[in-house]
Design an enzyme around this catalytic site. Structure first.
Site, PDB file in Angstrom:
ATOM      1  N   ASP A 403       0.848  -1.148  -0.077  1.00 57.75           N
ATOM      2  CA  ASP A 403      -0.051   0.044   0.189  1.00 57.75           C
ATOM      3  C   ASP A 403       0.889   1.018   0.187  1.00 57.75           C
ATOM      4  OD1 ASP A 403      -2.268   1.721   0.395  1.00 57.75           O
ATOM      5  OD2 ASP A 403      -3.326   0.138   1.232  1.00 57.75           O
ATOM      6  N   ASP A 528      -5.417   3.484  -7.541  1.00 60.45           N
ATOM      7  CA  ASP A 528      -6.401   4.063  -6.409  1.00 60.45           C
ATOM      8  C   ASP A 528      -6.666   5.344  -6.702  1.00 60.45           C
ATOM      9  OD1 ASP A 528      -8.082   3.822  -4.163  1.00 60.45           O
ATOM     10  OD2 ASP A 528      -6.234   3.986  -2.801  1.00 60.45           O
ATOM     11  N   GLU A 531     -11.211   8.494  -8.833  1.00 64.48           N
ATOM     12  CA  GLU A 531     -12.572   9.019  -9.340  1.00 64.48           C
ATOM     13  C   GLU A 531     -12.632  10.303 -10.003  1.00 64.48           C
ATOM     14  OE1 GLU A 531     -12.330   6.036  -6.290  1.00 64.48           O
ATOM     15  OE2 GLU A 531     -11.259   7.957  -6.123  1.00 64.48           O
ATOM     16  N   ARG A 616      -9.987   1.295  -8.495  1.00 65.87           N
ATOM     17  CA  ARG A 616     -11.193   1.452  -7.405  1.00 65.87           C
ATOM     18  C   ARG A 616     -12.244   2.133  -8.183  1.00 65.87           C
ATOM     19  NH1 ARG A 616     -10.298   4.866  -2.185  1.00 65.87           N
ATOM     20  NH2 ARG A 616     -10.451   6.966  -3.504  1.00 65.87           N
ATOM     21  N   ASP A 632     -13.227   0.617   0.497  1.00 60.80           N
ATOM     22  CA  ASP A 632     -12.798   0.868   1.839  1.00 60.80           C
ATOM     23  C   ASP A 632     -14.202   0.515   2.780  1.00 60.80           C
ATOM     24  OD1 ASP A 632     -10.395   1.659   1.031  1.00 60.80           O
ATOM     25  OD2 ASP A 632     -10.916   3.629   1.285  1.00 60.80           O
ATOM     26  N   HIS A 690      -7.182  -7.346   3.382  1.00 58.60           N
ATOM     27  CA  HIS A 690      -6.330  -5.851   3.429  1.00 58.60           C
ATOM     28  C   HIS A 690      -7.198  -4.896   4.484  1.00 58.60           C
ATOM     29  CE1 HIS A 690      -6.386  -1.761   1.385  1.00 58.60           C
ATOM     30  NE2 HIS A 690      -5.370  -1.645   1.822  1.00 58.60           N
TER      31      HIS A 690
END
Length: 964
Positions: A403, A528, A531, A616, A632, A690
Site C-alpha cells: 500500500d 487508487d 475517481e 477502484r 474501503d 486488506h
C-alpha cells in the site's frame, strides 16, 4: 490435502431415511424461511451488527410473521415527480405552485412518493411521420409540449429520435436535441460493439404518439413490453434531461456503484445518484467510486432484459414499485443514448451487454490465489514479518501487496530508501518463492516543491512532475493553467488520461523507471484514488461559481448541497479541461481512462504478458482493462452480506474478477467475524486480506488481520479453507475463461441460474460460483447453522455423503460449526480439482482429480481449461488445453481433449475420480479398456471413488463400470 480424499470434519451424519422425513417437514416451513431471507427491506436506517435470534436444527417457527400494514395505493398508473429533490435548492413546491407548473397535486400518506406529479400535457409530441433511415434505422423528430423552461434554463423545442437494430436481441434508442452541442461519449472511451445484422429479430418497436410521445419495445415471443417511455415529463435542456420508462415487473437489479443492501432493488420510491466519488461504502445511500448506469429486469416467465444508458454525466434514477413499476432517469448533461438487450434468460441478457461493452480479459492464473495486504506497514521489516509468519503458518498465498506505505512521501513510482531499504531484494526473494508483488499507484502526482526535491534525492533520476509538465499531459483549469489539488503527497497535479496516446507513453516511462531505476519489478498495479479524489474542494484556488461547478439541478450525490449546490467536493472543479471534454462531462470516466492507459502502457512494455490491474473507480467497459474491488468497507457483520450483493452487481457490470477486503478495511476485527469472512472469501473471485491503518472512530492503530496474526485454531481453520480455494482453482480458472470468451460471469446469483423459480429472485445470502457450486455462508454472529435454499435438483455437500434432494425447491437448515463453510455441487456437474500447494506456482504441477455430481438421470458434464496462465494471447494463438467431461447414465465417464494446443508441465495427470450419487459398488471397472484392480475402488455410502490412478490430462480416456 490430497485430491483422493476429503476431511470428515463437518460431515453430516443424518441417514437418508431421516433426511427424507425432515425434508417433508421442510416443505411446510419453506415459505416462512424465504420470507425471512428475502423480504428484508433496503432501508436507509443504520443497521445493528448484532444478529437476530434464529432457529436452530430443522425446526422453524410456524407462526405468521407480522407484516406492516401497506400504504394505500394512490396511483392509477406510473407517475413522474414534477418537483424532484434538488440539492441546489432544497425547497419544495406546495399545492398552489404545483398547479402553476401544469402539474397535479395528489394527497397520499406514502413517505417517499411524490405529491406533485407531471400531467400528460408535459413532454413531447410526434407531429410528423417516422422515417426509414439507412440500414435498419428509424428516425423521427419530436416537438416540445408544456413549459419551455426548466430550472430557469430553456428546454429544447425539437429533438431527433432514432431507433437502430443491433442484431436479433438488441437495439439502440437515441435522443439528441436539434442544434445541440451536447456531449457524447467518444468511441475512444467506449465503442459499442455491433453484432451481425438481424435475421430473426426478437422484438418490435412502436413510436407512441398519444397521449404523450414515447418509444415502446415489445418482446415478440411473450408480447411483454420491456421498455415504454410514453410517460409524462420527457425533457431536454443543456443541464437537465429526464425520461421515464415503464417496466414489466419490479424485479430490478443493477445500477451502481452504491452499497445496496439487497441484490433485488427495493422499488419503494428509492432514488440513487451516480457520480464517481471517493466515499467508503457504509449504511448511507450515497454514490460511491464507480458509475454503471445499467440495470437488469427479470420478466415474470424467467426471461430478462438489460438497459444501458450511455451517459457519463452526474445522474440519478428513481424507482417506483408495483403495481406500476417504473424508472425515472435524470441526468445533467449529454444525450440520452439507450441500449436495450433481450435475453432468453438472465445469463443471455448479460452476454448481450458484455459483448457490447467489451469482454473482460483472461486474468493471470496467480491472481486467483490468495493476496495479503494492509495499509500500515510502518517499514519493510514489518512487511517481512507478516510475509514470513504466513509462510511459517503454511498459509497458501500468491501475492504480497504494498500500500502507500512503501512510497517516498507518497510519490508514485518511488520507494522510501529509509523505511523500505532493501525492498528490491525482498521482491526478488518473493519471486524466488514462486510468489508475486503488487503495488499501489495513486492518480495524483506530487507537486510540492520541497517534497518533490526530497523525492528526487531519494530516487535519483526521478522527475515525474517535470516530465508531466513538459509533456503537456496534465489536467488544466478553466483558464488553461495546471490544476493543483491535494492528495497523499500534498500538492498534487492530475494526469489527463483521456489524452490517451500521449499519456500512454508518459505512463509507460514511469512504470519502466520503477522497474529499472528503482529495481522493483512489480507484477501488477493497483490504481487508487482515481475517481479522481482530492482532499480539498476543486483545487487549491477553489472553483469559479458557474453552471458547471454549480449546475441548476444537482442529483442525489454526496455533498451535492455544499456551497449552495456543487459537484466538486472531494474532487476537481467541473470546468476543468480534458482531451475528451470538460470535466463536468467526463468526471466519472477518469478511472476508466486511467485503467485504459495503464493497460496500454503495460502491454507496450510487456507485449506477451497479461496485465494485472485493479482499479477502484470504473465505468461501463472498464472491465476490458482492469479488475476491481469493493473499496474501503467496514469490519462488521453486515458488510459480509453487502460484499455478496456488491460482487453480484459487479458481475452484471462485466467484472468477473471482484472481491471485498476480507475482514473489512476500517475498524479492528472481531475474531468470529473475521473467521467467517475468510470462509466466505474461499469463493471470492478476488480474495485479498486488506485493512486500514487506523480506526475512523478513535484514530487508533488497527491491528493486523492476516491469517497468521491470529491464534492457532483460527490459523488452522483459515488454512483449511484457503487450501480448499486452491484445490478448486482449476474449476475457477475455467469459469474465467468462459467469462472471457463467452461473457458468462463467474459469480452468479441463484436467480441467474434458476430464473423460472420465483423463490430465487431475491436471494442474496447465497451465491453460485460458476454453474456448479452453491455457497451458503454464515453471515451473522453466534450462528452455528445457516438457512439455505436449494433449487430443484440433486445437491451434494463437499464434506461427505450427505445429498440434498430438492424436489421442487426447498429450504434446509444446515449445520455450520465454526470450522465449516457450507457449499454444494449441483447435480449434473463435473468439477476439476487439484492438490493445493503454497502458491499457484507449485499447485499447478500437482495431481488432479474430478468430482462428479450426478443429476436425476445419473449423468453429469463439465470442462477444464488450461494454459500457461500468463500469455496475453494464448487463446488467440490456440496455445491452450481444453477438456470435456461427460458421465452418462451412471456407468461411463468420458474425458475428451477438445483442443490440445498446450502441454502442462510435470506429466500432469488425474489421480482420482469421485462420483457423488451412486450407492452400489461396481462389479467391474475398466479404464481405457483395462480392468481396474478393486484396490483402486472405494464406495463410502453414496460416493464412488477411483483412487491412485494415472490419467494424463492431455489425452482422451474412458472409464466404464458395471453398477450391478
Amino acid at each position: 490435502m490430497a485430491a483422493t480424499g476429503r476431511s470428515n470434519s463437518g460431515r453430516h451424519t443424518c441417514f437418508m431415511c431421516i433426511l427424507f422425513m425432515m425434508s417433508a417437514a421442510a416443505i411446510v416451513m419453506s415459505a416462512l424461511v424465504l420470507n425471512r431471507m428475502l423480504n428484508d427491506d433496503d432501508d436507509e436506517s443504520p443497521r445493528s451488527t448484532l444478529s437476530p435470534d434464529t432457529a436452530t436444527g430443522q425446526k422453524v417457527d410456524s407462526s405468521t410473521p407480522q407484516v406492516p400494514s401497506p400504504v394505500p395505493e394512490f396511483r392509477t398508473e406510473a407517475v413522474v415527480d414534477c418537483d424532484p429533490p434538488n440539492q441546489r435548492d432544497p425547497s419544495r413546491v406546495d399545492q398552489e405552485q404545483c398547479g402553476q407548473r401544469q402539474c397535479k397535486w395528489i394527497q397520499h400518506s406514502h413517505e417517499r412518493a411524490p405529491r406533485c406529479v407531471l400531467t400528460k400535457s408535459v413532454g413531447y409530441s410526434l407531429p410528423g411521420n417516422v422515417q426509414a433511415g439507412p440500414g435498419s434505422l428509424s428516425e423521427a423528430r419530436i416537438v416540445r409540449k408544456g413549459p419551455m423552461n426548466v430550472y430557469d434554463r430553456p428546454v429544447y423545442k425539437e429533438v431527433d429520435v432514432s431507433v437502430d437494430e443491433y442484431g436479433n436481441n438488441a437495439l439502440r434508442i437515441f435522443f439528441r436535441p436539434v442544434n445541440s452541442s451536447a456531449f457524447e461519449i467518444p468511441d475512444e472511451a467506449l465503442k459499442i460493439n455491433r453484432p451481425s445484422p438481424a435475421t430473426n429479430k426478437k422484438y418490435k418497436v412502436e413510436f407512441v404518439r398519444e397521449p404523450t410521445f414515447g418509444i415502446k419495445v415489445t418482446r415478440k415471443s411473450s408480447n411483454t413490453v420491456i421498455f415504454d417511455s410514453s410517460l409524462p415529463g420527457l425533457t431536454f435542456s443543456d443541464q437537465f434531461l429526464q425520461i421515464s420508462t415503464r417496466l414489466p415487473t419490479d424485479n430490478v437489479y443493477g445500477f451502481g456503484e452504491h452499497n445496496h443492501r439487497r441484490y433485488r432493488h427495493d422499488m419503494n420510491w428509492k432514488t440513487w445518484g451516480m457520480f464517481s466519488r471517493d466515499f467508503a461504502p457504509n449504511d448511507e445511500p450515497w454514490n460511491l467510486y464507480s458509475v454503471h448506469p445499467v440495470y437488469m429486469n427479470l420478466e415474470s416467465d424467467g426471461r430478462a432484459n438489460m438497459v444501458f444508458l450511455k451517459n457519463s454525466n452526474a445522474m440519478e434514477v428513481t424507482l417506483q414499485p408495483s403495481p406500476y413499476p417504473a424508472i425515472t432517469y435524470r441526468t445533467i448533461g449529454g444525450v440520452l443514448d439507450f441500449y436495450v438487450f433481450l435475453g432468453e434468460n438472465p445469463n443471455h441478457a448479460l452476454q448481450q451487454y458484455i459483448q457490447a461493452i467489451g469482454r473482460p480479459p483472461m486474468p493471470p492464473y496467480w491472481s486467483l490465489g490468495f493476496h495479503i495486504c494492509r495499509w500500515g506497514y510502518r517499514d519493510l521489516p514489518e512487511m517481512k514479518k507478516v510475509h514470513e509468519r504466513n509462510i511459517l503458518a503454511e498459509i497458501p498465498f500468491d501475492t504480497q501487496w504494498g500500500d502507500i506505505d512503501y512510497m517516498y512521501k507518497k510519490f508514485d513510482f518511488t520507494y522510501d530508501k529509509t523505511t523500505f531499504a532493501g525492498l528490491p531484494q525482498f521482491v526478488e526473494q518473493v519471486h524466488n518463492r514462486g510468489k508475486k508483488f503488487v503495488v499501489i499507484v495513486d492518480s495524483g502526482i506530487g507537486a510540492n516543491k520541497t517534497l518533490y526535491a526530497g523525492a528526487r534525492s531519494n530516487s535519483p533520476g526521478y522527475s515525474m512532475y517535470d516530465d508531466a509538465v513538459q509533456s503537456d499531459v496534465l489536467v488544466k483549469n478553466a483558464t488553461g493553467d495546471i490544476l493543483i489539488g491535494k492528495v497523499w503527497p500534498g500538492q498534487s497535479v492530475f494526469p489527463d488520461f483521456t489524452n490517451v496516446n500521449k499519456i500512454t507513453d508518459f505512463w509507460a516511462r514511469w512504470i519502466k523507471f520503477f522497474v529499472k531505476n528503482e529495481s522493483i519489478p512489480a507484477d501488477g498495479l493497483w490504481i487508487d484514488m482515481d475517481e479522481p479524489a482530492s482532499f480539498i474542494p476543486g483545487s487549491e484556488n477553489g472553483c469559479q461559481r458557474n453552471d458547471w461547478n454549480n449546475p441548476p439541478f444537482i442529483p442525489k450525490i454526496k455533498d451535492g448541497e455544499k456551497d449552495g449546490g456543487s459537484l466538486y467536493y472531494k474532487t476537481l472543479c467541473m470546468d476543468t479541461q480534458q482531451k475528451w471534454g470538460r470535466h463536468y462531462d467526463v468526471h466519472s470516466m477518469y478511472g476508466h481512462s486511467e485503467s485504459m492507459v495503464t493497460y496500454r502502457a503495460l502491454t507496450k512494455l510487456y507485449p506477451n504478458k497479461r496485465p494485472f490491474i485493479v482499479t477502484r473507480s470504473s465505468f461501463a467497459g472498464t472491465s476490458q482493462y482492469a479488475s476491481t474491488w469493493l473499496g474501503d468497507n467496514d469490519g462488521q457483520w453486515s458488510h459480509m452480506h453487502d460484499s455478496i450483493v456488491g460482487m453480484l452487481e459487479y458481475q452484471m457490470f462485466g467484472f468477473p474478477m471482484v472481491g471485498a477486503d476480507i475482514c473489512g478495511f476500517f475498524g479492528a476485527d472481531q475474531r468470529e467475524m473475521c473467521l467467517r469472512w475468510y470462509q466466505l472469501a474461499t469463493f471470492y473471485p478476488f480474495a485479498r486480506s486488506h485493512n486500514g491503518i487506523y480506526s475512523p472512530h478513535n484514530s487508533s492503530f488497527v491491528p493486523d488481520q492476516d491469517p497468521a496474526f491470529w491464534d492457532p485454531d483460527f490459523v488452522r481453520i483459515v488454512r483449511n479453507h484457503l487450501l480448499l480455494r486452491y484445490k478448486f482453482l482449476p474449476y475457477m480458472y475455467t469459469c474465467f475463461k468462459e467469462a472471457h470468451v463467452d461473457a458468462k460471469m463467474v459469480l452468479r446469483s441463484l436467480m441467474f441460474e434458476f430464473p423460472t423459480d420465483p423463490n430465487t429472485w431475491a436471494i442474496d445470502q447465497q451465491f453460485m460460483f460458476g454453474s456448479s457450486i452453491l455457497v451458503s455462508p454464515v453471515l451473522e454472529e453466534n450462528k452455528k447453522t445457516v438457512d439455505a435454499y436449494f433449487p430443484k435438483g440433486r445437491w451434494y455437500t463437499y464434506y461427505g455423503d450427505n445429498e440434498v434432494n430438492s424436489w421442487n425447491g426447498q429450504n434446509y437448515t444446515l449445520d455450520a460449526p465454526l470450522h465449516v463453510l457450507n457449499f454444494h455441487a449441483k447435480g449434473g456437474s463435473i468439477i476439476p480439482m487439484q492438490d493445493p500447494g503454497n502458491s499457484t506456482h507449485y499447485s499447478r504441477m500437482n495431481p488432479m482429480g474430478l468430482w462428479c455430481a450426478l443429476d436425476e438421470s445419473n449423468s453429469a458434464s463439465g470442462s477444464l481449461f488450461m494454459d500457461d496462465g500468463e500469455s496475453i494471447d494464448s487463446i488467440a494463438r490456440k496455445n491452450y488445453l481444453e477438456l470435456r467431461f461427460t458421465l452418462q447414465k451412471g456407468r461411463q465417464l468420458d474425458i475428451n481433449v477438445m483442443h490440445g494446443g498446450y502441454t502442462p508441465p510435470g506429466n500432469l495427470s488425474f489421480t482420482s475420480v469421485e462420483i457423488s450419487g451412486l450407492s452400489v459398488f461396481p462389479t467391474s471397472v475398466y479404464i481405457d479398456g483395462i480392468k481396474m484392480d478393486t484396490s483402486h475402488i472405494r464406495l463410502e455410502r453414496k460416493i464412488l471413488q477411483f483412487v491412485d490412478i494415472s490419467l494424463a490430462v492431455n489425452k482422451n480416456h474412458t472409464i466404464t463400470w458395471n453398477p450391478f
